[in-house]
Motif scaffolding. Structure first.
Motif, PDB file in Angstrom:
ATOM      1  N   ARG A   1       0.829  -1.207   0.000  1.00 57.98           N
ATOM      2  CA  ARG A   1       0.000   0.000   0.000  1.00 57.98           C
ATOM      3  C   ARG A   1       0.865   1.259   0.000  1.00 57.98           C
ATOM      4  O   ARG A   1       0.659   2.186  -0.777  1.00 57.98           O
TER       5      ARG A   1
ATOM      6  N   THR B   1       2.712   2.220  -3.274  1.00 64.03           N
ATOM      7  CA  THR B   1       1.923   2.943  -4.278  1.00 64.03           C
ATOM      8  C   THR B   1       1.823   4.423  -3.908  1.00 64.03           C
ATOM      9  O   THR B   1       1.898   5.293  -4.769  1.00 64.03           O
TER      10      THR B   1
ATOM     11  N   MET C   1      -6.603   2.043 -10.835  1.00 63.40           N
ATOM     12  CA  MET C   1      -7.234   1.806  -9.532  1.00 63.40           C
ATOM     13  C   MET C   1      -7.662   0.348  -9.389  1.00 63.40           C
ATOM     14  O   MET C   1      -7.486  -0.262  -8.336  1.00 63.40           O
TER      15      MET C   1
ATOM     16  N   ILE D   1      -4.615  -1.685  -8.631  1.00 62.48           N
ATOM     17  CA  ILE D   1      -4.152  -1.516  -7.246  1.00 62.48           C
ATOM     18  C   ILE D   1      -5.057  -2.295  -6.289  1.00 62.48           C
ATOM     19  O   ILE D   1      -4.582  -3.036  -5.414  1.00 62.48           O
ATOM     20  N   ILE D   2      -6.371  -2.145  -6.490  1.00 63.67           N
ATOM     21  CA  ILE D   2      -7.300  -2.803  -5.568  1.00 63.67           C
ATOM     22  C   ILE D   2      -7.159  -4.318  -5.640  1.00 63.67           C
ATOM     23  O   ILE D   2      -7.081  -5.002  -4.615  1.00 63.67           O
TER      24      ILE D   2
ATOM     25  N   ILE E   1      -4.004  -5.433  -3.927  1.00 62.38           N
ATOM     26  CA  ILE E   1      -4.090  -5.386  -2.462  1.00 62.38           C
ATOM     27  C   ILE E   1      -4.927  -6.554  -1.949  1.00 62.38           C
ATOM     28  O   ILE E   1      -4.561  -7.197  -0.952  1.00 62.38           O
ATOM     29  N   VAL E   2      -6.011  -6.861  -2.652  1.00 61.15           N
ATOM     30  CA  VAL E   2      -6.839  -7.995  -2.214  1.00 61.15           C
ATOM     31  C   VAL E   2      -6.038  -9.285  -2.271  1.00 61.15           C
ATOM     32  O   VAL E   2      -6.048 -10.087  -1.330  1.00 61.15           O
TER      33      VAL E   2
ATOM     34  N   ASP F   1      -3.429  -9.370   0.419  1.00 58.92           N
ATOM     35  CA  ASP F   1      -4.127  -9.529   1.692  1.00 58.92           C
ATOM     36  C   ASP F   1      -4.470 -10.997   1.934  1.00 58.92           C
ATOM     37  O   ASP F   1      -4.163 -11.572   2.988  1.00 58.92           O
ATOM     38  N   ARG F   2      -5.079 -11.625   0.917  1.00 59.47           N
ATOM     39  CA  ARG F   2      -5.462 -13.036   1.031  1.00 59.47           C
ATOM     40  C   ARG F   2      -4.229 -13.912   1.235  1.00 59.47           C
ATOM     41  O   ARG F   2      -4.194 -14.800   2.085  1.00 59.47           O
TER      42      ARG F   2
ATOM     43  N   ALA G   1      -9.850  -2.742   0.947  1.00 57.30           N
ATOM     44  CA  ALA G   1      -9.133  -2.990  -0.307  1.00 57.30           C
ATOM     45  C   ALA G   1      -8.865  -1.686  -1.060  1.00 57.30           C
ATOM     46  O   ALA G   1      -7.807  -1.504  -1.642  1.00 57.30           O
TER      47      ALA G   1
ATOM     48  N   ASP H   1      -7.509   1.497  -1.154  1.00 59.39           N
ATOM     49  CA  ASP H   1      -6.462   1.978  -0.261  1.00 59.39           C
ATOM     50  C   ASP H   1      -6.729   3.403   0.212  1.00 59.39           C
ATOM     51  O   ASP H   1      -7.540   4.119  -0.374  1.00 59.39           O
TER      52      ASP H   1
ATOM     53  N   LEU I   1      -4.812   5.788  -0.179  1.00 57.85           N
ATOM     54  CA  LEU I   1      -4.413   6.643  -1.304  1.00 57.85           C
ATOM     55  C   LEU I   1      -5.606   6.928  -2.213  1.00 57.85           C
ATOM     56  O   LEU I   1      -5.907   8.084  -2.531  1.00 57.85           O
ATOM     57  N   ILE I   2      -6.306   5.865  -2.605  1.00 61.47           N
ATOM     58  CA  ILE I   2      -7.406   6.037  -3.550  1.00 61.47           C
ATOM     59  C   ILE I   2      -8.565   6.767  -2.885  1.00 61.47           C
ATOM     60  O   ILE I   2      -9.170   7.660  -3.481  1.00 61.47           O
TER      61      ILE I   2
END
Lengths: 284, 454
Positions: free
Chosen positions: A225, A228, A258, A261-262, A265-266, A269-270, B308, B310, B312-313
């Motif tokens: 995170r 970025t 976006m 990135i999401i 991150i998911v 995370d998993r 999820a 972030d 930032l977003i």
């Protein structure tokens, strides 16, 4: 015949009621102060903000809708954008990974020096702990911008910033883990006449390793995170791509980045929770 | 005896087998570990090479490093002499025209009888200003007296006969740059001479150049604050001192403190809002409280979504709506925090002991009372410690979000950094940030201990 007379029973009841009253009083004061802080803060914010709260809240969905509609306008051409920005994403994730790795090794060394049960010299312990405090307290963005000025635009400043911060955070957590270990194995190794490194490798590491790995995985997620974010202030990678496409008002590019990135991150995370559960479940 | 030997033999046979197994597994382990380390090493090597870690020495802008370090702990006066009016030498703080010393400082000595004036560096070395040239005094690696000035062609040049010119003098077409060490610098142009005289310390930290209180000592300030004679008729003395301090035009204490307050506000209010909403929503997501599976799943996915996307977003999306300011920071923090806290708290609620709830239910409590007395006391320690723990990390996020454009100390730091001139201000803000985060850490751990102990 009663064991407790009526009067003493009453007294106990009164005491309980009084206690409840004082507790309720404190709770009310606590809640009131929180409400006061929130109201005051929002008031100040309303005054200082460029746009007021009531005007802003109506526009919350404007930007997301904008970029989504841009993405739909692009149609099938939107998917290649994901591929286009994938390399920048990889460089960001790779940076976070390497910084976490370096931070891990740094933190292991620092935590050994900061644990009371391994080092007997008080001065070294205090010194290491203060260093860890300082490393931990600086937000990554401050170290990164300073280094960006000193080293020029590249990925290195962000790498150093994250690695330094990771050493600070993990070092503290690791030293807490080490201080809570079972001393038996170390005593056994001492009785065999082992050296300090042998004690660490055979007495300490097997006990603490699962915790170390789990903390590091948690940190990896946070570091992805923040890498970025650091890209956003000029360290390259996907953050910089995001900044540029926002500046150029390319809604389709913004939405693609976006989404990347999401999703990343998911996934991280998993992955980290999977590894954490497996490692902690093993309990070597 | 034979019996003993026999047994011994049998045991050792088993023992050997076990030992063989152990040996094999150790070997396997060793192989695994060494392969792991090899892969790790190759990865580290390749990545370091890719990042350019090996030529790190050449990547630093060494002049920037030294200048920046110098600027953070030292300040300088510019001593300027124009060739057309050599009798008048002006001394300016940091070269600013507005900050020209009127009673000139002690390090500038006017020799009324002679034909030159003298400037003394902090090291004791001297520069003598003559009509047509300047003379450096006290440098050990210069033989004789070094004279620099304007030659017959009107260009800056070295006038004295020098066998060898020291390395710290750089002669170019229109300028001579003399930098014997970090604290002394002399530039000779066609029209003027500029001498930089560095001093250690943060000068004018409390009161700026134009302030009436500039040269007063701490004791004087205390005296003024207790005396009844007003310095200015409009304001009381204490208020005047405070005003002068906050309006310091070099260090900007007022704006800096306000930005710091904004950042703390962002973190505090964001965390508070998130903890209230997150606690409420976590009840909806817990399987032992909410019987409706659909709502539970929706709330849980909502938490995942908030986490999820972030910080930032979130801050970028909100920045468009609320503009640069506190709201962006507050909501960006609150939204991320609701996801984290909600997930954690719903797990904590699911792990509570059902007996307490049943006990409360057996007294005929309503649903709300059951949760208030059966569940809340059990999750309260987790809730409080988690909220306070995140308070510190949210202070750090608030700084980061601020730097992204929503104001506060992060943005101030970035703007100081971008101008790239006043590194003493950068150092000041960085020190404040460090202190704030540490204090926040101490405060939250103190409050945690206080609440949990009582």
């Amino acid at each position: 015949m009663t064991l407790i007379s009526k009067s003493s029973f009453d007294e106990i009841e009164r005491n309980i009621k009084r206690q409840a009253k004082t507790r309720a009083f404190y709770t009310i004061i606590f809640i009131l102060s929180i409400v006061f802080i929130i109201i005051l803060g929002v008031d100040v914010a309303n005054e200082r903000n460029a746009g007021s709260f009531s005007r802003g809240i109506t526009k919350v969905f404007d930007f997301p809708l904008d970029i989504i509609s841009d993405a739909f306008e692009r149609g099938w051409g939107w998917y290649p954008l994901l591929l286009k920005y994938f390399p920048t994403l990889l460089s960001t994730v790779n940076m976070a990974l390497f910084a976490t790795l370096v931070g891990f090794f740094g933190a292991v060394i620092m935590s050994l020096l900061a644990s009371r049960n391994l080092i007997k010299n008080k001065f070294i312990i205090q010194f290491t702990r203060r260093i860890l405090d300082i490393l931990r307290s600086f937000p990554e963005i401050i170290i990164a911008t300073l280094l960006l000025y000193l080293m020029g635009q590249s990925i290195l400043p962000a790498f150093f910033a994250i690695a330094i911060h990771t050493i600070g955070v993990l070092g503290k957590l690791f030293s807490e883990v080490i201080e809570n270990i079972d001393e038996g194995p170390i005593e056994g190794l001492t009785s065999l006449g082992s050296s300090w490194p042998q004690k660490i490798i055979y007495g300490v590491f097997p006990q603490v390793f699962p915790h170390f790995v789990s903390y590091t995985m948690l940190r990896l997620e946070i570091n992805v995170r923040s890498s970025t974010i650091l890209g956003f202030v000029g360290a390259g990678g996907i953050g910089q791509a995001l900044k540029l496409s926002i500046a150029w008002r390319f809604g389709d590019h913004v939405s693609a980045i976006m989404v990347l990135i999401i999703v990343t991150i998911v996934i991280i995370d998993r992955l980290s929770s999977l590894v954490r559960h497996r490692v902690i479940g093993l309990k070597i | 005896m034979s019996h003993f030997q026999n047994q011994d033999f049998e045991v050792s046979k088993e023992f050997l087998e076990v030992q063989k197994k152990v040996d094999a597994s150790t070997k396997r382990n060793y192989r695994r570990v060494s392969i792991g380390f090899l892969i790790l090493f190759i990865y580290c090597f390749v990545t370091s090479y890719q990042f350019g870690l090996f030529d790190i020495g050449s990547r630093w802008f060494s002049d920037r490093v030294s200048l920046m370090l110098l600027d953070t702990y030292a300040n300088k006066d510019h001593i300027i002499m124009r060739w057309d009016n050599t009798s008048k030498i002006s001394v300016r703080f940091e070269g600013s025209k507005k900050m020209t010393y009127d009673p000139q400082p002690d390090f500038l000595i006017y020799n009324n009888d002679g034909n030159f004036n003298t400037m003394v560096f902090t090291s004791g070395r001297k520069v003598n200003f003559y009509k047509n040239f300047i003379e450096l005094e006290g440098y050990s690696d210069v033989v004789g007296k070094l004279r620099l000035g304007i030659n017959n062609y009107g260009k800056p040049a070295i006038l004295s006969d020098q066998k060898e010119i020291p390395k710290w003098i750089r002669v170019t077409e229109n300028k001579i740059e003399v930098r014997p060490n970090l604290f002394e610098r002399i530039q000779i142009y066609k029209s003027k001479v500029v001498v930089h005289r560095y001093q250690v310390g943060w000068r004018y930290f409390f009161f700026d150049f134009d302030s009436l209180l500039r040269d007063l000592s701490f004791n004087d300030i205390i005296k003024i604050s207790f005396s009844s004679d007003r310095i200015t008729p409009e304001l009381g003395n204490n208020y005047f001192i405070l005003q002068e301090f906050l309006n310091n035009s070099i260090w900007f204490h007022g704006p800096v403190f306000f930005a710091l307050l904004e950042t703390i506000m962002m973190a505090l209010i964001g965390t508070l809002i998130a903890s209230i909403i997150g606690l409420f929503l976590s009840f909806l997501a817990a399987s032992n409280i909410n019987p409706f599976k659909i709502i539970r799943i929706i709330v849980k996915r909502f938490f995942d979504f908030l986490r999820a996307v972030d910080t930032l977003i979130w801050s970028l999306l909100l920045l468009r709506a609320f503009g640069p300011g506190l709201f962006t920071g507050i909501f960006a923090i609150a939204l991320t925090e609701i996801g984290t806290l909600g997930k954690l708290m719903s797990e904590a609620i699911e792990n509570t002991d059902p007996n307490q709830q049943e006990g409360v239910a057996s007294t005929g409590a309503s649903t709300l009372q059951k949760q208030r007395y059966g569940i809340l006391p059990q999750i309260m320690p987790v809730f409080i410690s988690q909220t306070l723990y995140t308070l510190e990390s949210n202070t750090r996020s608030a700084i980061i979000i601020g730097a992204m454009g929503s104001g506060g100390i992060g943005m101030l730091f970035l703007s100081y950094m971008r101008t790239g001139v006043d590194f003493e201000n950068v150092a000041y803000v960085a020190a404040l940030v460090l202190i704030t985060v540490m204090l926040m850490d101490l405060f939250s751990s103190w409050l945690r201990n206080f609440i949990i102990n009582s």
